[in-house]
Every structure is written in structure tokens, then in C-alpha cells.
Write a protein that holds these residues in place. Structure first.
Motif, mmCIF file in Angstrom:
data_model
loop_
_atom_site.group_PDB
_atom_site.id
_atom_site.type_symbol
_atom_site.label_atom_id
_atom_site.label_comp_id
_atom_site.label_asym_id
_atom_site.label_seq_id
_atom_site.Cartn_x
_atom_site.Cartn_y
_atom_site.Cartn_z
ATOM 1 N N LEU A 15 -1.765 6.212 2.649
ATOM 2 C CA LEU A 15 -2.284 5.648 3.894
ATOM 3 C C LEU A 15 -2.164 6.640 5.041
ATOM 4 O O LEU A 15 -3.087 6.784 5.856
ATOM 5 C CB LEU A 15 -1.519 4.359 4.225
ATOM 6 C CG LEU A 15 -1.931 3.617 5.495
ATOM 7 C CD1 LEU A 15 -3.422 3.294 5.489
ATOM 8 C CD2 LEU A 15 -1.109 2.345 5.650
ATOM 9 N N ARG A 46 -5.416 -1.320 9.927
ATOM 10 C CA ARG A 46 -6.003 -1.186 8.590
ATOM 11 C C ARG A 46 -5.483 -2.270 7.642
ATOM 12 O O ARG A 46 -6.249 -2.855 6.874
ATOM 13 C CB ARG A 46 -5.708 0.201 8.023
ATOM 14 C CG ARG A 46 -6.512 1.313 8.689
ATOM 15 C CD ARG A 46 -5.954 2.688 8.348
ATOM 16 N NE ARG A 46 -6.739 3.739 8.974
ATOM 17 C CZ ARG A 46 -7.681 4.443 8.348
ATOM 18 N NH1 ARG A 46 -7.920 4.219 7.078
ATOM 19 N NH2 ARG A 46 -8.346 5.382 8.979
ATOM 20 N N GLN A 47 -4.178 -2.531 7.699
ATOM 21 C CA GLN A 47 -3.615 -3.515 6.783
ATOM 22 C C GLN A 47 -4.010 -4.925 7.163
ATOM 23 O O GLN A 47 -4.207 -5.776 6.283
ATOM 24 C CB GLN A 47 -2.104 -3.355 6.712
ATOM 25 C CG GLN A 47 -1.700 -2.047 6.025
ATOM 26 C CD GLN A 47 -0.215 -1.899 5.830
ATOM 27 O OE1 GLN A 47 0.589 -2.524 6.523
ATOM 28 N NE2 GLN A 47 0.176 -1.069 4.885
ATOM 29 N N GLU A 78 -4.910 9.135 4.813
ATOM 30 C CA GLU A 78 -6.178 8.563 5.261
ATOM 31 C C GLU A 78 -6.269 8.586 6.790
ATOM 32 O O GLU A 78 -7.317 8.926 7.356
ATOM 33 C CB GLU A 78 -6.301 7.108 4.777
ATOM 34 C CG GLU A 78 -6.595 6.953 3.310
ATOM 35 C CD GLU A 78 -6.746 5.483 2.940
ATOM 36 O OE1 GLU A 78 -6.883 4.651 3.863
ATOM 37 O OE2 GLU A 78 -6.706 5.176 1.744
ATOM 38 N N ILE A 79 -5.188 8.235 7.448
ATOM 39 C CA ILE A 79 -5.185 8.176 8.915
ATOM 40 C C ILE A 79 -5.351 9.570 9.501
ATOM 41 O O ILE A 79 -6.113 9.771 10.468
ATOM 42 C CB ILE A 79 -3.877 7.512 9.407
ATOM 43 C CG1 ILE A 79 -3.866 6.033 9.011
ATOM 44 C CG2 ILE A 79 -3.725 7.660 10.923
ATOM 45 C CD1 ILE A 79 -2.546 5.346 9.242
ATOM 46 N N LEU A 122 -7.449 -5.277 5.700
ATOM 47 C CA LEU A 122 -7.379 -5.445 4.246
ATOM 48 C C LEU A 122 -6.924 -6.853 3.888
ATOM 49 O O LEU A 122 -7.509 -7.509 3.020
ATOM 50 C CB LEU A 122 -6.409 -4.429 3.643
ATOM 51 C CG LEU A 122 -6.928 -3.022 3.373
ATOM 52 C CD1 LEU A 122 -5.801 -2.146 2.831
ATOM 53 C CD2 LEU A 122 -8.078 -3.058 2.379
ATOM 54 N N GLN A 173 0.845 -1.194 0.000
ATOM 55 C CA GLN A 173 0.000 0.000 0.000
ATOM 56 C C GLN A 173 0.874 1.237 0.000
ATOM 57 O O GLN A 173 1.912 1.277 0.667
ATOM 58 C CB GLN A 173 -0.914 -0.016 1.229
ATOM 59 C CG GLN A 173 -2.015 1.031 1.211
ATOM 60 C CD GLN A 173 -3.032 0.789 2.314
ATOM 61 O OE1 GLN A 173 -2.758 0.073 3.267
ATOM 62 N NE2 GLN A 173 -4.201 1.372 2.195
ATOM 63 N N GLU A 189 -2.580 2.334 13.753
ATOM 64 C CA GLU A 189 -3.607 2.466 12.716
ATOM 65 C C GLU A 189 -3.210 1.733 11.439
ATOM 66 O O GLU A 189 -4.035 1.074 10.808
ATOM 67 C CB GLU A 189 -3.849 3.939 12.406
ATOM 68 C CG GLU A 189 -4.718 4.652 13.422
ATOM 69 C CD GLU A 189 -6.164 4.185 13.342
ATOM 70 O OE1 GLU A 189 -6.639 3.883 12.231
ATOM 71 O OE2 GLU A 189 -6.812 4.109 14.402
#
Length: 237
Positions: free
Chosen positions: A122, A164-165, A125-126, A168, A117, A160
Motif C-alpha cells: 500500500l 483508500r481503505q 502504491e501511495i 475498498l 492489506q 491516503e
């Protein structure tokens, strides 16, 4: 002389080796060793065996040819035995185990998927999603942050990113799992957060690949999918 072992098949496999060369310089001649109901493809091992491109390619071409005609247990590069008799002995001693693995791999190929990613995307986004992270980041940029702000922000962002990962990765695996007979997850390296191999039956390959492409499109340009296959099923031997 030591023996280099390429792969194991059932004795009924045609084992077409014409036109193929083994490892070494000059290339070794390929031959078979039979033990009970199993057969191993071998050659004399060179004295100075190294993972050179030519030798790795020769090893891979043997696997590819054998897979065209039936099920194979592809052994990883560099496996040696003292002599043909030692190979025959192992085939006989471990016949049940090898036969079971051949049945499990029948009609299947390996697909390896790595996913990474874009880090900057990313992070954006955070910062958009977390008020705390955004405030800490703004304070640091203004020079008004507390002494531990940088550490706190780093820990918050790392947590975070991990959450998130992991989510995903779990979603990707769950979407592809129905089309695979088995799966083996490996430790990701570099920027990847997912490194997984799937054992995919031939009648599911089209659905598997189509689903992977759909997932890649859904997740957008900031998530990078790299699918490699069909491959000999090294991860499932």
C-alpha cells in the motif's frame, strides 16, 4: 444454584440435546426451561466459570446442534440467571421481542468477514500515485528535507491509507449487501480495515460465498480476505 443459558428457541423446536454436554468440569447436564411460546436451553452453572476452550466448545456445540433443526437465538458465552424461574420470567416478559428476533433470523446464518492489506504494498502504491509523498520521501532519504518533513509525510500517507481503505471497504460491503438480510459492522483490530458480519439466508449462501471469492481474486494478493461461516448469528440477536 445459578443457571447458565445457552440459547433461546421457539417451543416448537425439537431441541435435540442427546449426546451433548454443558459447561463445567464435570460437564453439566443440559435441560430446557419453557416460558409461554419460547424455550431456553440451560444447565447448572459451575462456580468457577471461565472462558476455557472446553467450555467455549461445549457452548458452541449446543448452538450448532440447534441450528441443524431450526431457528435459534444463540446467546454469548457466560450468560447467567439466578434460577430456572428467573429464566422463565424473562422468556414471558420479553416474548414479543424474542419472537420477533427469531422470525428475523429464520433460515439464516452469520458470515463474518475481515479484510486487511499488505502495508508495504500500500505504501508503494501511495508513493507512486502521489508526487508530494514521493518528493518528501526522497528528500528524507537524501537528508535534505525540512525539519517537519517526516511529520508531513506521515500525515499525508495516513490520510491516503484511510481514504483508500474506506473506499475498498465500501466497495466490498456494497457488493455483498444484496445477498444478506442484515449486516453489523464492528471496529477492526490489528491490521484489519474491515470487520463486518452479514446475516445470510440459506438460499443466498452460495451466491454470497461466490461473490466474496470473486472480490478476493479481483483485489489481488495484497488484500487479504478472511471469511468465517456459516456461524450462529450472535451478532444479530
Amino acid at each position: 444454584m445459578a443457571v447458565y443459558i445457552y440459547s433461546i428457541t421457539g417451543k416448537q423446536h425439537p431441541v435435540r440435546l442427546d449426546g451433548l454436554e454443558g459447561v463445567g468440569d464435570p460437564p453439566a447436564r443440559l435441560r430446557t426451561v419453557t416460558g409461554g411460546t419460547l424455550c431456553a436451553v440451560v444447565s447448572d452453572a459451575p462456580d468457577d466459570l471461565r472462558p476455557k476452550r472446553r467450555d467455549i466448545s461445549a457452548h458452541q456445540r449446543v448452538q450448532d446442534r440447534l441450528m441443524e433443526d431450526g431457528t435459534v437465538l444463540p446467546l454469548r458465552f457466560g450468560l447467567l440467571a439466578p434460577d430456572d424461574e428467573a429464566v422463565r420470567g424473562v422468556l414471558e416478559e420479553r416474548a414479543g421481542e424474542y419472537t420477533d428476533r427469531l422470525k428475523a433470523l429464520e433460515g439464516c446464518a452469520e458470515y463474518n468477514l475481515k479484510v486487511s492489506q499488505d502495508e508495504e504494498a500500500l505504501l508503494r502504491e501511495i508513493l507512486l500515485a502521489s508526487d508530494t509523498a514521493r518528493e518528501l520521501n526522497d528528500e528524507i532519504r537524501r537528508g535534505t528535507a525540512a525539519p517537519d518533513a517526516q511529520v508531513r509525510l506521515g500525515e499525508l500517507v495516513a490520510g491516503e491509507v484511510r481514504a483508500r481503505q474506506e473506499a475498498l471497504a465500501s466497495g466490498v460491503v456494497e457488493a455483498l449487501r444484496p445477498f444478506a438480510r442484515d449486516q453489523q459492522q464492528a471496529q477492526p483490530t490489528g491490521e484489519d480495515f474491515l470487520n463486518i458480519s452479514f446475516l445470510v439466508p440459506g438460499d443466498q449462501e452460495e451466491l454470497f460465498v461466490t461473490t466474496e471469492l470473486s472480490l478476493a481474486n479481483q483485489m489481488g494478493e495484497d488484500v487479504h480476505f478472511r471469511l468465517n461461516g456459516p456461524l450462529p448469528p450472535y451478532s444479530f440477536v
